[in-house]
Design a protein around this motif. Structure first.
Motif, mmCIF file in Angstrom:
data_model
loop_
_atom_site.group_PDB
_atom_site.id
_atom_site.type_symbol
_atom_site.label_atom_id
_atom_site.label_comp_id
_atom_site.label_asym_id
_atom_site.label_seq_id
_atom_site.Cartn_x
_atom_site.Cartn_y
_atom_site.Cartn_z
ATOM 1 N N PRO A 1 -2.521 -9.174 0.696
ATOM 2 C CA PRO A 1 -1.549 -9.078 -0.402
ATOM 3 C C PRO A 1 -1.829 -10.004 -1.592
ATOM 4 N N TYR A 2 -2.236 -11.230 -1.330
ATOM 5 C CA TYR A 2 -2.537 -12.171 -2.421
ATOM 6 C C TYR A 2 -3.623 -11.602 -3.327
ATOM 7 N N GLU A 3 -4.674 -11.048 -2.737
ATOM 8 C CA GLU A 3 -5.762 -10.458 -3.510
ATOM 9 C C GLU A 3 -5.302 -9.202 -4.244
ATOM 10 N N MET A 4 -4.443 -8.399 -3.581
ATOM 11 C CA MET A 4 -3.915 -7.184 -4.219
ATOM 12 C C MET A 4 -3.179 -7.525 -5.512
ATOM 13 N N ILE A 5 -2.314 -8.524 -5.430
ATOM 14 C CA ILE A 5 -1.517 -8.916 -6.605
ATOM 15 C C ILE A 5 -2.430 -9.337 -7.746
ATOM 16 N N HIS A 6 -3.415 -10.157 -7.457
ATOM 17 C CA HIS A 6 -4.317 -10.616 -8.519
ATOM 18 C C HIS A 6 -5.159 -9.482 -9.082
ATOM 19 N N ASN A 7 -5.590 -8.570 -8.243
ATOM 20 C CA ASN A 7 -6.348 -7.414 -8.715
ATOM 21 C C ASN A 7 -5.472 -6.528 -9.601
ATOM 22 N N LEU A 8 -4.231 -6.274 -9.178
ATOM 23 C CA LEU A 8 -3.320 -5.442 -9.972
ATOM 24 C C LEU A 8 -3.017 -6.093 -11.324
ATOM 25 N N LYS A 9 -2.876 -7.403 -11.331
ATOM 26 C CA LYS A 9 -2.647 -8.108 -12.605
ATOM 27 C C LYS A 9 -3.826 -7.878 -13.552
ATOM 28 N N GLU A 10 -5.042 -7.968 -13.022
ATOM 29 C CA GLU A 10 -6.226 -7.735 -13.851
ATOM 30 C C GLU A 10 -6.251 -6.307 -14.398
ATOM 31 N N ILE A 11 -5.912 -5.363 -13.536
ATOM 32 C CA ILE A 11 -5.941 -3.955 -13.940
ATOM 33 C C ILE A 11 -4.929 -3.683 -15.052
ATOM 34 N N TYR A 12 -3.721 -4.200 -14.893
ATOM 35 C CA TYR A 12 -2.637 -3.840 -15.807
ATOM 36 C C TYR A 12 -2.375 -4.858 -16.911
ATOM 37 N N GLU A 13 -3.094 -5.957 -16.923
ATOM 38 C CA GLU A 13 -2.889 -6.970 -17.944
ATOM 39 C C GLU A 13 -3.125 -6.414 -19.348
ATOM 40 N N GLY A 14 -4.140 -5.600 -19.498
ATOM 41 C CA GLY A 14 -4.443 -5.015 -20.806
ATOM 42 C C GLY A 14 -3.318 -4.124 -21.302
ATOM 43 N N LEU B 213 0.820 -1.207 0.000
ATOM 44 C CA LEU B 213 0.000 0.000 0.000
ATOM 45 C C LEU B 213 0.856 1.262 0.000
ATOM 46 N N ALA B 214 1.980 1.225 0.709
ATOM 47 C CA ALA B 214 2.862 2.399 0.776
ATOM 48 C C ALA B 214 3.466 2.744 -0.578
ATOM 49 N N THR B 215 3.558 1.774 -1.469
ATOM 50 C CA THR B 215 4.166 2.029 -2.781
ATOM 51 C C THR B 215 3.124 2.380 -3.850
ATOM 52 N N MET B 216 1.865 2.405 -3.487
ATOM 53 C CA MET B 216 0.785 2.670 -4.451
ATOM 54 C C MET B 216 0.392 4.141 -4.459
ATOM 55 N N THR B 217 -0.245 4.526 -5.555
ATOM 56 C CA THR B 217 -0.843 5.855 -5.631
ATOM 57 C C THR B 217 -2.023 5.897 -4.666
ATOM 58 N N PRO B 218 -2.440 7.092 -4.244
ATOM 59 C CA PRO B 218 -3.593 7.172 -3.323
ATOM 60 C C PRO B 218 -4.846 6.481 -3.868
ATOM 61 N N GLU B 219 -5.072 6.558 -5.167
ATOM 62 C CA GLU B 219 -6.250 5.918 -5.758
ATOM 63 C C GLU B 219 -6.173 4.405 -5.613
ATOM 64 N N LEU B 220 -4.995 3.843 -5.901
ATOM 65 C CA LEU B 220 -4.832 2.396 -5.760
ATOM 66 C C LEU B 220 -4.880 1.981 -4.294
ATOM 67 N N GLN B 221 -4.334 2.807 -3.417
ATOM 68 C CA GLN B 221 -4.390 2.501 -1.985
ATOM 69 C C GLN B 221 -5.837 2.343 -1.533
ATOM 70 N N GLU B 222 -6.658 3.297 -1.933
ATOM 71 C CA GLU B 222 -8.063 3.272 -1.533
ATOM 72 C C GLU B 222 -8.761 2.024 -2.057
ATOM 73 N N GLN B 223 -8.430 1.653 -3.270
ATOM 74 C CA GLN B 223 -9.049 0.488 -3.902
ATOM 75 C C GLN B 223 -8.600 -0.826 -3.249
ATOM 76 N N HIS B 224 -7.383 -0.854 -2.685
ATOM 77 C CA HIS B 224 -6.815 -2.105 -2.179
ATOM 78 C C HIS B 224 -6.687 -2.182 -0.655
ATOM 79 N N GLU B 225 -7.101 -1.147 0.056
ATOM 80 C CA GLU B 225 -6.842 -1.105 1.493
ATOM 81 C C GLU B 225 -7.508 -2.230 2.277
#
Length: 157
Positions: free
Chosen positions: A65-78, A49-61
């Motif tokens: 961690p396991y869920e964060m990684i999978h969510n980030l993969k979905e977001i940035y896969e495209g 969370l400390a390395t994320m933008t405020p928008e991503l922090q809010e979305q992942h708070e």
């Protein structure tokens, strides 16, 4: 981040689901392992969370961690797919101009090949060499013929 987690031996936190809590009659070792996993999850979750933008922090708070990684993969896969497409397009259309330096051309192509590898789409050495050979101008036809006829086994570098 993976480098830090690997060094700290906590990489498992982003690769494994949260284990089920051991029952009251479970062995002490199981309870300790579960507690360690929870403690490591808190540490890694805060680091992420400390390395994320405020928008991503809010979305992942509220995620582990396991869920964060999978969510980030979905977001940035495209975005990664688009980058792979653009990189492969440039690589496969790359042609060296007659009279230009071979070394600079090969280094540029190796950069594209390494970018594809970082995106999870590595070319094996033989295919990478073929792509580079095909990008050379006609004045290199004899070199390419000799290279292929003599079955020179070289690595990409």
């Amino acid at each position: 981040m993976r480098i830090v987690l690997k060094q700290e031996r906590k990489e498992y936190v982003i690769e494994e689901h949260v284990p089920n809590e051991p029952g009251a009659n479970a062995p002490r070792a199981d309870k300790d392992m579960f507690k360690k996993h929870l403690d490591d999850m808190v540490d890694i979750g805060c680091l992420m969370l400390a390395t994320m933008t405020p928008e991503l922090q809010e979305q992942h708070e509220d995620m582990v961690p396991y869920e964060m990684i999978h969510n980030l993969k979905e977001i940035y896969e495209g975005q990664a797919r688009q980058e792979r497409y653009e990189t492969s397009k440039v690589l496969f259309q790359c042609k060296m101009s007659e009279g230009s330096p071979v070394g600079a051309h090969v280094i540029k192509m190796m950069g594209y090949i390494q970018t594809l590898e970082k995106l999870g789409f590595p070319l094996n050495d033989e295919l990478a060499i073929d792509v580079i050979m095909q990008s050379l101008p006609d004045s290199f036809n004899q070199f390419v013929l000799n290279f292929n006829m003599n079955e020179i086994n070289k690595t990409l570098p």
